[in-house]
Write an enzyme that holds these catalytic residues in place. Structure first.
Site, short mmCIF file in Angstrom:
data_model
loop_
_atom_site.label_atom_id
_atom_site.label_comp_id
_atom_site.label_asym_id
_atom_site.label_seq_id
_atom_site.Cartn_x
_atom_site.Cartn_y
_atom_site.Cartn_z
N HIS A 14 28.24 -20.04 -14.09
CA HIS A 14 28.18 -20.06 -15.55
C HIS A 14 28.38 -21.47 -16.11
CE1 HIS A 14 32.52 -20.70 -15.99
NE2 HIS A 14 32.67 -19.86 -14.98
N GLN A 16 29.91 -24.26 -18.88
CA GLN A 16 31.30 -24.54 -19.25
C GLN A 16 31.83 -23.48 -20.23
OE1 GLN A 16 32.36 -27.45 -22.31
NE2 GLN A 16 33.50 -28.58 -20.75
N SER A 17 33.01 -22.95 -19.92
CA SER A 17 33.65 -21.98 -20.81
C SER A 17 34.67 -22.69 -21.71
CB SER A 17 34.36 -20.88 -20.01
OG SER A 17 35.57 -21.37 -19.45
N GLU A 18 35.15 -21.96 -22.71
CA GLU A 18 36.16 -22.53 -23.61
C GLU A 18 37.43 -22.93 -22.85
OE1 GLU A 18 34.99 -20.05 -27.66
OE2 GLU A 18 36.49 -19.24 -26.28
N TRP A 19 37.74 -22.18 -21.81
CA TRP A 19 38.95 -22.50 -21.04
C TRP A 19 38.71 -23.59 -20.02
CZ3 TRP A 19 42.83 -17.99 -19.94
CH2 TRP A 19 43.23 -17.44 -21.16
N ARG A 65 31.29 -15.10 -19.75
CA ARG A 65 30.71 -16.42 -19.50
C ARG A 65 29.56 -16.36 -18.50
NH1 ARG A 65 35.85 -15.93 -17.40
NH2 ARG A 65 36.31 -16.70 -15.29
N GLU A 91 35.18 -13.80 -11.12
CA GLU A 91 35.89 -14.96 -10.61
C GLU A 91 37.13 -14.51 -9.85
OE1 GLU A 91 36.28 -17.65 -9.27
OE2 GLU A 91 36.12 -19.19 -10.83
N TYR A 94 43.42 -15.49 -10.75
CA TYR A 94 44.47 -16.49 -10.56
C TYR A 94 45.88 -15.98 -10.86
CZ TYR A 94 41.42 -20.38 -9.39
OH TYR A 94 40.55 -21.22 -8.74
N LYS A 102 46.29 -26.61 -16.20
CA LYS A 102 46.44 -26.99 -14.79
C LYS A 102 47.49 -28.08 -14.60
CE LYS A 102 41.79 -25.41 -13.70
NZ LYS A 102 40.40 -25.76 -13.37
N HIS A 161 30.50 -17.03 -10.71
CA HIS A 161 31.62 -17.95 -10.90
C HIS A 161 31.80 -18.83 -9.68
CE1 HIS A 161 32.76 -15.41 -14.35
NE2 HIS A 161 32.25 -14.46 -13.59
#
Length: 205
Positions: A14, A16-19, A65, A91, A94, A102, A161
């Site tokens: 995908h 770029q995502s907002e996160w 996404r 994905e 996590y 991060k 992902h």
């Protein structure tokens, strides 16, 4: 580039995502694409269009996404592809890291520990999945659902992902557990395989 005896598998991480933009661990959280992410998906569509493939099926995850990336690609190639959404292509989860910056995670747990969680094949973060765990859901879905369609000579698009695609590429290219964690997969860059006699050949475009 296309050959009548071959069919094709196209993988796209995908856009770029907002996160991604905020440097957050995303996992199974569900942010949408940024403006840049939508543009990356559009460019992926243009690249795919340049090789003139007619797709039969599109597989994606249950996360926005990846789904939106697939929708943008379909618009750019002017095709409406039958789409299947499945959690197996999500994905990597996590766990307790999800939603954390991060850099903040490195301060909390230490750079070495976060690096181990991110780049080890079989060590998972607290409450989450390792790449091995991710592979253990991606590969059965691929073998049982997607591979039979490829064997019927269908052209297939997968939008997913970084880690679900790592798991799939590990299988397709027979990459070792030690080396697959080093593989970087760029957002919005198509990875194209030509299939002949059930053998995968990676193409450059």
């Amino acid at each position: 580039m296309t050959e009548s005896k071959n069919n094709f598998l196209v993988l796209v991480r995908h856009g770029q995502s907002e996160w991604n933009e905020k440097n957050l661990f995303t996992g199974w959280k569900n942010p949408t694409l940024t403006r840049r992410g939508k543009e990356e998906a559009r460019k992926a569509g243009l690249k795919i269009r340049s090789i003139n493939l007619k797709f039969d099926l599109h597989f994606t995850s249950e996360l926005l996404r990846a789904q939106i990336t697939g929708e943008i690609i379909q618009r750019e190639i002017d095709q409406q592809i039958k789409t299947f959404k499945n959690i197996a292509l999500n994905e990597r989860d996590y766990g307790d890291l999800s939603g954390l910056n991060k850099d903040e995670a490195r301060k909390k747990w230490g750079e070495e520990q976060v690096h181990i969680w991110r780049r080890s094949y079989d060590i998972s973060p607290p409450g989450g999945e390792s790449l091995k765990d991710t592979s253990n859901r991606v590969i059965p879905y691929f073998e049982e659902t997607i591979k039979p369609e490829l064997e019927m000579k269908k052209n297939i698009l997968i939008t997913a992902h970084g880690n679900s695609l790592r798991a799939l590429i590990k299988k397709i290219e027979n990459i070792s557990s030690a080396n697959i964690v080093k593989l970087e997969i760029a957002t919005g860059e198509p990875i194209i395989y030509s299939l002949s006699n059930n053998k995968y050949r990676k193409l450059d475009i």
